[in-house]
Design an enzyme around this catalytic site. Structure first.
Site, PDB file in Angstrom:
ATOM      1  N   PRO A 106      15.042 -59.031  80.710  1.00 43.61           N
ATOM      2  CA  PRO A 106      15.701 -59.939  79.766  1.00 43.61           C
ATOM      3  C   PRO A 106      16.279 -61.147  80.497  1.00 43.61           C
ATOM      4  O   PRO A 106      17.426 -61.159  80.926  1.00 43.61           O
ATOM      5  CB  PRO A 106      16.804 -59.060  79.158  1.00 43.61           C
ATOM      6  CG  PRO A 106      17.102 -58.045  80.213  1.00 43.61           C
ATOM      7  CD  PRO A 106      15.809 -57.790  80.942  1.00 43.61           C
ATOM      8  N   ASP A 286      18.607 -61.583  85.440  1.00 42.08           N
ATOM      9  CA  ASP A 286      18.275 -60.380  84.691  1.00 42.08           C
ATOM     10  C   ASP A 286      19.577 -59.894  84.059  1.00 42.08           C
ATOM     11  O   ASP A 286      20.485 -59.445  84.761  1.00 42.08           O
ATOM     12  CB  ASP A 286      17.701 -59.328  85.643  1.00 42.08           C
ATOM     13  CG  ASP A 286      17.325 -58.025  84.946  1.00 42.08           C
ATOM     14  OD1 ASP A 286      17.770 -57.802  83.798  1.00 42.08           O
ATOM     15  OD2 ASP A 286      16.597 -57.218  85.555  1.00 42.08           O
ATOM     16  N   HIS A 287      19.673 -59.993  82.737  1.00 45.28           N
ATOM     17  CA  HIS A 287      20.944 -59.707  82.059  1.00 45.28           C
ATOM     18  C   HIS A 287      21.366 -58.244  82.219  1.00 45.28           C
ATOM     19  O   HIS A 287      22.530 -57.898  82.003  1.00 45.28           O
ATOM     20  CB  HIS A 287      20.842 -60.057  80.567  1.00 45.28           C
ATOM     21  CG  HIS A 287      22.132 -60.517  79.982  1.00 45.28           C
ATOM     22  ND1 HIS A 287      23.305 -59.805  80.103  1.00 45.28           N
ATOM     23  CD2 HIS A 287      22.448 -61.623  79.265  1.00 45.28           C
ATOM     24  CE1 HIS A 287      24.284 -60.445  79.485  1.00 45.28           C
ATOM     25  NE2 HIS A 287      23.797 -61.555  78.971  1.00 45.28           N
ATOM     26  N   ARG A 288      20.455 -57.371  82.588  1.00 46.21           N
ATOM     27  CA  ARG A 288      20.827 -55.975  82.792  1.00 46.21           C
ATOM     28  C   ARG A 288      21.720 -55.801  84.010  1.00 46.21           C
ATOM     29  O   ARG A 288      22.553 -54.895  84.051  1.00 46.21           O
ATOM     30  CB  ARG A 288      19.561 -55.118  82.953  1.00 46.21           C
ATOM     31  CG  ARG A 288      18.638 -55.111  81.751  1.00 46.21           C
ATOM     32  CD  ARG A 288      17.328 -54.425  82.061  1.00 46.21           C
ATOM     33  NE  ARG A 288      16.595 -55.091  83.142  1.00 46.21           N
ATOM     34  CZ  ARG A 288      15.424 -54.681  83.621  1.00 46.21           C
ATOM     35  NH1 ARG A 288      14.853 -53.598  83.096  1.00 46.21           N
ATOM     36  NH2 ARG A 288      14.815 -55.335  84.581  1.00 46.21           N
ATOM     37  N   ALA A 289      21.530 -56.661  85.017  1.00 49.79           N
ATOM     38  CA  ALA A 289      22.284 -56.523  86.266  1.00 49.79           C
ATOM     39  C   ALA A 289      23.298 -57.639  86.465  1.00 49.79           C
ATOM     40  O   ALA A 289      24.341 -57.432  87.103  1.00 49.79           O
ATOM     41  CB  ALA A 289      21.320 -56.489  87.455  1.00 49.79           C
TER      42      ALA A 289
END
Length: 314
Positions: A106, A286-289
Site C-alpha cells: 500500500p 509502505d503504509h504497513r510499516a
C-alpha cells in the site's frame, strides 16, 4: 518414460520463473498454480514462503492480478508493423517484482522541496581540495548523489522506526542503514547496496558507488551485492526529471526519488526575493510499516540534513 508418481511439476513455469522443489510440492498439495505466483527468492525464484503466503480462492488457486494475454495483445496489433523483443531473465524478474510491489504494497507518497545551495557549495569545496596523484588526477570527485546517499542513510539512523522492512508478520528494524542505489542497465536496472552508508565517509561512498555501478553494467555483481538493504534511492535528476514517485523494492518499506536541481525564486526572511538552488524529492512509503506521520518526520530530517550538510561530516 513413465512420470514418477510423486512428480510435482516442472522446475520452470510457463512464464520463465523457477521454483524450488519444496515450493513445487507445497503448491501441488495446496492446488496452487505456480504460473500465477510471484517469486520473492533470488532472481525471482519461487520459494516455499511464496506458496504459504499466497492468497487462495475457493478452488485453491492463488489470485494474482492478470492483464491481457500475449495472444490478446498480439491480436490487437496483428496488422500493425512491429518488432517482437523477447524478454530476457532480467526483464522478466523486474516485471514480476514490479507487479508484486504495486499489487501487494500500500504505497503512499510525500514530496518536499529542498534547498541545496549549501550542499552544492560544500561539494565544490571538497572536490577543489582533493589531492592529486602522480598522474595529476584528483583522488576523488564527489557527486551530488554521494551526498544524498549519506544524508538519506543518516536520516534513517536518526529515525530508527523508519529504518525498517516489512516481513509479513513482523517489522525488522536495523542498527545500520544499508542503501540500495538504482543503476540503469541496457534492458533493465539493478540496485546494488551500500552497506552501512551512515557510518562511511563521503569519499568511501563515492568510490563504492562507482565500483558497484561499473560492475553492475558489466553484469559482474554478486547476488549479495544487490540483495537486502533497508531502503533505496532512485535518482533521475541527471535526465532532467523534476519530480517522480518510485516503486518500492520489496521487502523495503521506503524509497526516495530524487529530481533535478534547479534555480528558483524564493522569498527571503527579510521579505526580499532572491534565487536559490532547489531539488524536489518524493518519498514512497509502505503504509504497513511507515505511516504518514513517521514518513513526514523522516523526510523532514532528510531535508534538514541536506540544508545543513555539515552535520554529516562532523
Amino acid at each position: 518414460m513413465r512420470t514418477p508418481e510423486r512428480n510435482y511439476g516442472q522446475a520452470r513455469t510457463a512464464g520463465g520463473a523457477y521454483a524450488t522443489p519444496l515450493a513445487r510440492r507445497l503448491a501441488s498439495q495446496a492446488g496452487i498454480d505456480l504460473s500465477r505466483v510471484t517469486g520473492s527468492g533470488p532472481n525471482g525464484r519461487i520459494v516455499a514462503r511464496d506458496i504459504t503466503a499466497a492468497p487462495q480462492t475457493g478452488a485453491g488457486v492463488a489470485t494474482v492480478p492478470a492483464g491481457p494475454s500475449a495472444e490478446q495483445v498480439l491480436a490487437l496489433y496483428r496488422d500493425v508493423p512491429h518488432e517482437e523483443v523477447p524478454l530476457d531473465a532480467m526483464r522478466r524478474t523486474i516485471a514480476t517484482r514490479l507487479v508484486q510491489a504495486k499489487s501487494t504494497i500500500p504505497h503512499f507518497y510525500l514530496t518536499a522541496d529542498v534547498d541545496i545551495d549549501r550542499l552544492l557549495a560544500m561539494r565544490e569545496e571538497a572536490n577543489a581540495a582533493a589531492p592529486t596523484g602522480g598522474d595529476g588526477r584528483p583522488a576523488y570527485k564527489l557527486s551530488l548523489n554521494d551526498f544524498i546517499i549519506k544524508a538519506w542513510a543518516t536520516a534513517l539512523r536518526r529515525i530508527p522506526a523508519a529504518n525498517a522492512v516489512w516481513a509479513e508478520d513482523r517489522i525488522l528494524r536495523f542498527a545500520q542503514a544499508d542503501i540500495g542505489v538504482a543503476v540503469a542497465l541496457d534492458g533493465g536496472l539493478v540496485t546494488p547496496v551500500i552497506r552501512g552508508a551512515d557510518s562511511k565517509s563521503l569519499t568511501a561512498i563515492s568510490g563504492e558507488v562507482r565500483d558497484l555501478a561499473e560492475r553492475a553494467r558489466a553484469r559482474k555483481l554478486k547476488p549479495t551485492e544487490y540483495q537486502g538493504g533497508s531502503s533505496a534511492i532512485s535518482n533521475l535528476g541527471m535526465y532532467g526529471v523534476r519530480e517522480f514517485a518510485a516503486i518500492i523494492n520489496p521487502p523495503h518499506a521506503t524509497i526516495l526519488a530524487i529530481g533535478a536541481s534547479r534555480r528558483e525564486a524564493v522569498e527571503r526572511a527579510d521579505g526580499s526575493v532572491g534565487f536559490a538552488g532547489r531539488m524536489s524529492v518524493t518519498l514512497s512509503c509502505d503504509h504497513r510499516a511507515v505511516d504518514g506521520a513517521l514518513g513526514a518526520q523522516l523526510l523532514g530530517v532528510f531535508r534538514d540534513i541536506v540544508e545543513q550538510p555539515i552535520s554529516v561530516v562532523v
